[in-house]
Design an enzyme around this catalytic site. Structure first.
Site, mmCIF file in Angstrom:
data_model
loop_
_atom_site.group_PDB
_atom_site.id
_atom_site.type_symbol
_atom_site.label_atom_id
_atom_site.label_comp_id
_atom_site.label_asym_id
_atom_site.label_seq_id
_atom_site.Cartn_x
_atom_site.Cartn_y
_atom_site.Cartn_z
ATOM 1 N N CYS A 1 76.598 116.800 71.559
ATOM 2 C CA CYS A 1 75.670 116.512 70.470
ATOM 3 C C CYS A 1 76.428 116.082 69.210
ATOM 4 O O CYS A 1 76.962 114.978 69.175
ATOM 5 C CB CYS A 1 74.747 117.703 70.227
ATOM 6 S SG CYS A 1 73.263 117.282 69.270
ATOM 7 N N HIS B 1 73.013 119.643 75.295
ATOM 8 C CA HIS B 1 73.705 120.924 75.121
ATOM 9 C C HIS B 1 73.842 121.647 76.465
ATOM 10 O O HIS B 1 72.988 122.473 76.815
ATOM 11 C CB HIS B 1 72.921 121.812 74.152
ATOM 12 C CG HIS B 1 72.918 121.341 72.738
ATOM 13 N ND1 HIS B 1 73.823 121.779 71.806
ATOM 14 C CD2 HIS B 1 72.107 120.454 72.105
ATOM 15 C CE1 HIS B 1 73.576 121.187 70.646
ATOM 16 N NE2 HIS B 1 72.552 120.378 70.805
ATOM 17 N N GLU C 1 75.684 124.048 77.122
ATOM 18 C CA GLU C 1 75.925 125.473 76.872
ATOM 19 C C GLU C 1 74.632 126.271 76.732
ATOM 20 O O GLU C 1 74.663 127.506 76.751
ATOM 21 C CB GLU C 1 76.785 125.649 75.616
ATOM 22 C CG GLU C 1 76.075 125.497 74.283
ATOM 23 C CD GLU C 1 75.821 124.064 73.854
ATOM 24 O OE1 GLU C 1 75.305 123.850 72.730
ATOM 25 O OE2 GLU C 1 76.144 123.136 74.635
#
Length: 203
Positions: free
Chosen positions: A78, A185, A187
């Site tokens: 990002c 993302h 994560e």
């Protein structure tokens, strides 16, 4: 075992360290050049790209990160994608190596120029335009969950850059030999295939 650093100046630092732990990869926060020298891979997380850019300069990490990326892999997610690029639209970004001065230093970001791409910052829209989907990623796998939050996309790719995934015709993941970037993302999901693909660059 090689360790992956997470640039710990602003943004989703804890989430990336947790993702590395889930993938069975040692992780460590990176706040200064000495921390960077102790790792063999670096993740630049999502967050506020202008703030991260300013803190990279303030912490003496701009040139060390550029040198690091010559020999060791770097992943940008990002805002990290924005910072890894060579040019940025929608932000008043400076050219790589061109430090912004005075008031403009607060309003402009300096891309690191690690990857020959042009990036549309917040290209998918504002926070309310955030979305989730699944991606088929070249060389990584199918049905990979992807969370997009005020996400950028890649407008142009240059020599040595391979597009890996797209959404609506917009490139959202790409790589070179040493750099991997995602608009989304990884994560924020339980799927570790993207980070494991990145860690394979340390082999």
């Amino acid at each position: 075992m090689k360790r992956v650093g997470v640039l710990a100046l602003q943004g989703a630092v804890t989430e990336h360290l947790s993702m590395l732990e889930r993938a069975g990869v040692p992780g460590a926060p990176v706040k200064n050049p000495a921390d960077l020298a102790a790792v063999q891979g670096l993740i630049i997380p999502g967050g506020e790209s202008t703030a991260i850019s300013r803190l990279i300069r303030q912490n003496g990490l701009f040139e060390p990160i550029r040198r690091f990326a010559v020999d060791w892999p770097v992943m940008g997610t990002c805002a990290g994608l924005v910072l890894c690029g060579a040019a940025v639209t929608g932000s008043g970004g400076a050219a790589p190596g061109e430090a912004a001065e005075g008031r403009e230093c607060r309003d402009r970001l300096e891309p690191l120029g690690l990857l020959d791409i042009a990036v549309a910052r917040n290209g998918f829209g504002r926070q309310v335009d955030s979305f989730e989907t699944e991606l088929d990623v070249r060389g990584v796998g199918n049905n990979i969950p992807a969370v997009f939050i005020r996400a950028p996309y890649i407008e142009r790719i240059g020599e040595g850059v391979v597009p890996l995934a797209s959404v609506g015709g917009k490139i959202v993941m790409a790589e070179s030999r040493m750099v991997l970037v995602t608009s989304f993302h990884p994560e924020l999901t339980d799927d570790t295939r993207v980070v494991r693909h990145f860690c394979g660059k340390m082999a």
